[in-house]
Design an enzyme around this catalytic site. Structure first.
Site, PDB file in Angstrom:
ATOM      1  N   HIS A  25      -5.231   6.140  -4.588  1.00 26.68           N
ATOM      2  CA  HIS A  25      -4.558   4.618  -4.028  1.00 26.68           C
ATOM      3  C   HIS A  25      -5.122   4.107  -3.625  1.00 26.68           C
ATOM      4  CE1 HIS A  25      -1.063   2.289  -3.562  1.00 26.68           C
ATOM      5  NE2 HIS A  25      -1.724   2.236  -2.102  1.00 26.68           N
ATOM      6  N   CYS A  26      -5.959   2.670  -3.592  1.00 28.33           N
ATOM      7  CA  CYS A  26      -6.581   1.905  -2.865  1.00 28.33           C
ATOM      8  C   CYS A  26      -5.963   1.131  -1.367  1.00 28.33           C
ATOM      9  CB  CYS A  26      -7.969   1.080  -3.709  1.00 28.33           C
ATOM     10  SG  CYS A  26      -8.949   0.463  -2.963  1.00 28.33           S
ATOM     11  N   PRO A  27      -5.669   1.003  -0.521  1.00 27.16           N
ATOM     12  CA  PRO A  27      -5.634   0.696   0.811  1.00 27.16           C
ATOM     13  C   PRO A  27      -5.866  -0.558   0.418  1.00 27.16           C
ATOM     14  CG  PRO A  27      -7.118   2.324   1.490  1.00 27.16           C
ATOM     15  CD  PRO A  27      -7.200   2.082  -0.141  1.00 27.16           C
TER      16      PRO A  27
END
Length: 353
Positions: A69-71
């Protein structure tokens, strides 16, 4: 050329953000009912986890071929947007390298006309150029400071994002994700620890880097397959990876240690009342913290010097009880001793012994 970099970077960035990774359909089950025994069940999505899929706590969905999951894109990197995300990681450093070249040449040409070399010192006159008194763009002290700051940002982005691109290309050329690389590493540790004599072979690596590359990058921009069924190499089972995940999950249960909370903990990231060392050594991770009340039971699976990670047992009467996972201070718990045969706490005499 610089505008061309900008357009391509933004195109792939917004593609990775809005196209999304692709989610396992809610309520999904394999075509053959007997295959359910090889898969994990997600209670949140009310469906089985398809091969190579994982549940994301931030997206609250099971993501197909989840990498992480990439912020920065506020989304997961997975099956559908893996190519766009990787192209963004490639184009951003290239654009920053081009911008860095422009900044360096700008400062060089402007300072070259303002530097005077004396016998004892070197002086820089930022007020005006000696050889070009009427520059197209006035280059004063503020412009020099802004150019230097922008150069630092461009170089920093080149190094940081460039390293992420190298990491992504390594996993793509072996047809893995970051999560699957970690699963493979844990499989080797499990086999070595128990001396089972097994040989774990990653099932989705075709053996050809070019074929692995084509599974992610296509001319149409749409990755191969449907994100649920994947081709496997010869000698591997369709559910080889999911079977290994189930083995690791069972091993995690066996090797976990039960603790009882001796103090209340509110679940804050940096608790002030739990000691200075606990405050300053809080885990630097996106994983959540769990609130504890005195007397709660926790199954700890891993830990640091002042913190532990585990599952709080909310319904200990049933094996499938609901659990909350997260970090908690080691200072708040103590090891809970119980009889392994009856799964009941030992009496005072056994505790003394």
């Amino acid at each position: 050329m610089l505008l061309n970099w900008t357009v391509m970077i933004l195109y792939n960035y917004f593609n990775a953000m809005f196209v999304g990774p692709g989610y396992v359909p809610l309520g999904w089950t394999p075509e053959k009912s007997q295959d359910c025994m090889f898969l994990q069940y997600c209670k949140v999505c009310q469906s089985y986890k398809a091969p190579r899929s994982h549940h994301c706590r931030k997206c609250n969905r099971c993501v197909m071929k989840m990498d992480h999951h990439c912020p920065w894109i506020n989304n997961c990197c997975g099956y559908q947007n893996h190519a766009s995300f990787t192209l963004f990681l490639l184009l951003a450093p290239l654009g920053c390298i081009h911008a860095s070249f422009i900044f360096v040449m700008t400062m060089y040409t402007q300072l070259y006309n303002r530097i005077s070399f004396g016998w004892s010192s070197v002086k820089i006159d930022m007020s005006a150029a000696k050889r070009d008194p009427r520059p197209i763009i006035p280059f004063g002290l503020s412009a020099f400071a802004a150019s230097l700051f922008a150069l630092g940002l461009a170089l920093g982005t080149t190094i940081a994002v460039g390293m992420l691109f190298i990491i992504q290309m390594k996993v793509i050329l072996t047809n893995k994700t970051s999560i699957e690389s970690w699963i493979e590493e844990k499989a080797k540790d499990r086999i070595q620890y128990y001396q089972t004599g097994e040989t774990f072979i990653f099932p989705y690596d075709t053996g050809s880097k070019w074929k692995n590359f084509k599974q992610v990058f296509t001319w149409s921009g749409v990755p191969e397959g449907d994100g649920l069924d994947w081709p496997v190499r010869e000698g591997c089972h369709q559910y080889s990876l999911t079977i290994e995940q189930l083995k690791q999950k069972a091993d995690k249960r066996v090797r976990s240690v039960r603790y009882r909370a001796t103090e209340d903990y509110s679940g804050v990231c940096c608790p002030v009342t739990k000691g200075v060392k606990t405050f300053f050594t809080t885990p630097c991770t996106e994983e959540p913290r769990i609130a504890l009340s005195k007397g709660d039971l926790v199954l700890a699976t891993r830990g640091l010097k002042h913190w532990m990670y585990g599952e709080k047992i909310l319904d200990s009467a049933a094996d499938g009880g609901i659990r909350e996972r997260g970090w908690f201070p080691r200072k708040c718990v103590e090891k809970f001793q119980y009889d392994s045969e009856t799964d009941q706490p030992v009496d005072g005499e056994k505790k003394n012994r």
